[in-house]
Write a protein that holds these residues in place. Sequence first.
Motif, PDB file in Angstrom:
ATOM      1  N   VAL A 174       2.356  -5.221  -8.228  1.00 21.02           N
ATOM      2  CA  VAL A 174       2.188  -4.425  -7.009  1.00 21.02           C
ATOM      3  C   VAL A 174       2.833  -5.214  -5.872  1.00 21.02           C
ATOM      4  CG1 VAL A 174       0.540  -3.335  -5.439  1.00 21.02           C
ATOM      5  CG2 VAL A 174      -0.001  -3.484  -7.876  1.00 21.02           C
ATOM      6  N   TRP A 175       3.635  -4.534  -5.060  1.00 22.51           N
ATOM      7  CA  TRP A 175       4.385  -5.253  -4.014  1.00 22.51           C
ATOM      8  C   TRP A 175       3.491  -5.863  -2.946  1.00 22.51           C
ATOM      9  CZ3 TRP A 175       8.684  -7.175  -5.102  1.00 22.51           C
ATOM     10  CH2 TRP A 175       9.621  -6.501  -5.882  1.00 22.51           C
ATOM     11  N   SER A 176       2.245  -5.390  -2.816  1.00 22.73           N
ATOM     12  CA  SER A 176       1.354  -5.995  -1.816  1.00 22.73           C
ATOM     13  C   SER A 176       0.718  -7.291  -2.328  1.00 22.73           C
ATOM     14  CB  SER A 176       0.247  -5.008  -1.431  1.00 22.73           C
ATOM     15  OG  SER A 176      -0.577  -4.727  -2.547  1.00 22.73           O
ATOM     16  N   CYS A 226      -2.420  -2.453  -2.145  1.00 22.90           N
ATOM     17  CA  CYS A 226      -1.834  -1.152  -1.817  1.00 22.90           C
ATOM     18  C   CYS A 226      -1.908  -0.275  -3.067  1.00 22.90           C
ATOM     19  CB  CYS A 226      -0.379  -1.335  -1.379  1.00 22.90           C
ATOM     20  SG  CYS A 226       0.444   0.247  -1.018  1.00 22.90           S
ATOM     21  N   ASP A 227      -2.429   0.949  -2.900  1.00 24.60           N
ATOM     22  CA  ASP A 227      -2.512   1.854  -4.055  1.00 24.60           C
ATOM     23  C   ASP A 227      -1.896   3.216  -3.746  1.00 24.60           C
ATOM     24  OD1 ASP A 227      -4.381   2.861  -2.338  1.00 24.60           O
ATOM     25  OD2 ASP A 227      -6.063   2.804  -3.747  1.00 24.60           O
ATOM     26  N   ALA A 228      -0.890   3.193  -2.872  1.00 30.26           N
ATOM     27  CA  ALA A 228      -0.251   4.460  -2.476  1.00 30.26           C
ATOM     28  C   ALA A 228       0.449   5.134  -3.653  1.00 30.26           C
ATOM     29  CB  ALA A 228       0.745   4.204  -1.342  1.00 30.26           C
ATOM     30  N   CYS A 229       0.978   4.359  -4.574  1.00 28.90           N
ATOM     31  CA  CYS A 229       1.658   4.933  -5.747  1.00 28.90           C
ATOM     32  C   CYS A 229       0.949   4.429  -7.006  1.00 28.90           C
ATOM     33  CB  CYS A 229       3.120   4.495  -5.810  1.00 28.90           C
ATOM     34  SG  CYS A 229       3.953   4.462  -4.220  1.00 28.90           S
ATOM     35  N   CYS A 251       2.582   1.290  -9.058  1.00 30.72           N
ATOM     36  CA  CYS A 251       3.512   0.747  -8.069  1.00 30.72           C
ATOM     37  C   CYS A 251       4.904   0.618  -8.690  1.00 30.72           C
ATOM     38  CB  CYS A 251       3.011  -0.625  -7.620  1.00 30.72           C
ATOM     39  SG  CYS A 251       4.109  -1.438  -6.443  1.00 30.72           S
ATOM     40  N   SER A 252       5.926   0.885  -7.884  1.00 37.36           N
ATOM     41  CA  SER A 252       7.317   0.824  -8.379  1.00 37.36           C
ATOM     42  C   SER A 252       7.693  -0.582  -8.875  1.00 37.36           C
ATOM     43  CB  SER A 252       8.278   1.258  -7.273  1.00 37.36           C
ATOM     44  OG  SER A 252       8.141   0.400  -6.161  1.00 37.36           O
ATOM     45  N   CYS A 273       9.822  -1.302  -3.165  1.00 39.35           N
ATOM     46  CA  CYS A 273       8.683  -0.524  -2.661  1.00 39.35           C
ATOM     47  C   CYS A 273       9.158   0.845  -2.171  1.00 39.35           C
ATOM     48  CB  CYS A 273       8.011  -1.288  -1.520  1.00 39.35           C
ATOM     49  SG  CYS A 273       6.662  -0.403  -0.749  1.00 39.35           S
ATOM     50  N   VAL A 274       8.436   1.884  -2.575  1.00 39.19           N
ATOM     51  CA  VAL A 274       8.812   3.256  -2.234  1.00 39.19           C
ATOM     52  C   VAL A 274       8.420   3.595  -0.794  1.00 39.19           C
ATOM     53  CG1 VAL A 274       8.517   5.680  -2.886  1.00 39.19           C
ATOM     54  CG2 VAL A 274       8.478   3.900  -4.652  1.00 39.19           C
ATOM     55  N   TYR A 275       7.267   3.085  -0.351  1.00 38.17           N
ATOM     56  CA  TYR A 275       6.763   3.410   0.984  1.00 38.17           C
ATOM     57  C   TYR A 275       6.436   2.128   1.751  1.00 38.17           C
ATOM     58  CZ  TYR A 275       6.009   7.990  -1.174  1.00 38.17           C
ATOM     59  OH  TYR A 275       6.174   9.184  -1.832  1.00 38.17           O
ATOM     60  N   CYS A 299       2.805   0.059   2.705  1.00 34.22           N
ATOM     61  CA  CYS A 299       2.448  -1.171   1.995  1.00 34.22           C
ATOM     62  C   CYS A 299       1.965  -2.235   2.977  1.00 34.22           C
ATOM     63  CB  CYS A 299       3.657  -1.689   1.221  1.00 34.22           C
ATOM     64  SG  CYS A 299       3.345  -3.285   0.422  1.00 34.22           S
TER      65      CYS A 299
HETATM   66  S1  SF4 Z   1       3.714   1.815  -1.299  1.00 36.95           S
HETATM   67 FE1  SF4 Z   1       3.841   2.234  -3.519  1.00 36.95          FE
HETATM   68  S2  SF4 Z   1       5.613   1.016  -4.166  1.00 36.95           S
HETATM   69 FE2  SF4 Z   1       4.970   0.180  -2.168  1.00 36.95          FE
HETATM   70  S3  SF4 Z   1       3.509  -1.491  -2.646  1.00 36.95           S
HETATM   71 FE3  SF4 Z   1       2.320   0.367  -2.339  1.00 36.95          FE
HETATM   72  S4  SF4 Z   1       2.021   1.173  -4.412  1.00 36.95           S
HETATM   73 FE4  SF4 Z   1       3.774  -0.255  -4.505  1.00 36.95          FE
END
Ligand code: SF4
Length: 193
Positions: free
Chosen positions: A39-41, A110-113, A116-117, A124-126, A130
């Motif tokens: 996870v990028w975070s 971060c759990d937006a995706c 995670c990419s 990171c997609v978003y 993040c």
């Molecule tokens: S926004 Fe998505 S891609 Fe970026 S760190 Fe969070 S989960 Fe990963």
Amino acid sequence: MMKPPVFKIKEVTQSELLKAYKPSEILGYCAHCGNHDSVWSCPPHRFDPAEFIEGYSFAYVVSGAVSMCGFEEQADAVIHYYEMRSKINQALLAFETTVPGGVSLYAGHCDACKPCSRTQGEECVYPDLCRYSLESLGLDVEMLIETHFGESLQWVAGKMPKQMLVVPALLSPVEVDIPSFIQALETGVVGAA
Ligand code: SF4
């Protein structure tokens, strides 16, 4: 209806915050987490966490007490805790926009995706969503809570606690009005209900 979280916020100077910077210990724990390098975070980061922290004069550490009472099943209480944590992170991100140069530190990763990419080796997609956490920067959250709130994150094994703390933060180059910050979190969490 469940009680909303009760918030306290403490202003911690950069030098006080750095007393809780224990990268070998805290990032050592992260190395054993499933989110590590996924996870990028989360660690490992492409930057030096100490240099990142040194970019901000103040940290506003949040203690959000989430009531765990009123649940018959422990699993439901845990779901409630994670829902509250997500709402608190969203409210924090909204408040961040009012603080020039400020940056939120989420409670948790971060759990937006999902997933995670980073698991695919992609960027990171978003990046606007993040945010790192106190732990992911090598900061000892237990120490911060004990030092600045006189509270403990510990609970008795096998026994449901009456409340659990959600601990995000806001790093800022300028002082922040704490009553306004608390009000924004309270309003944000209730508004997201
Ligand atoms: S926004 Fe998505 S891609 Fe970026 S760190 Fe969070 S989960 Fe990963």
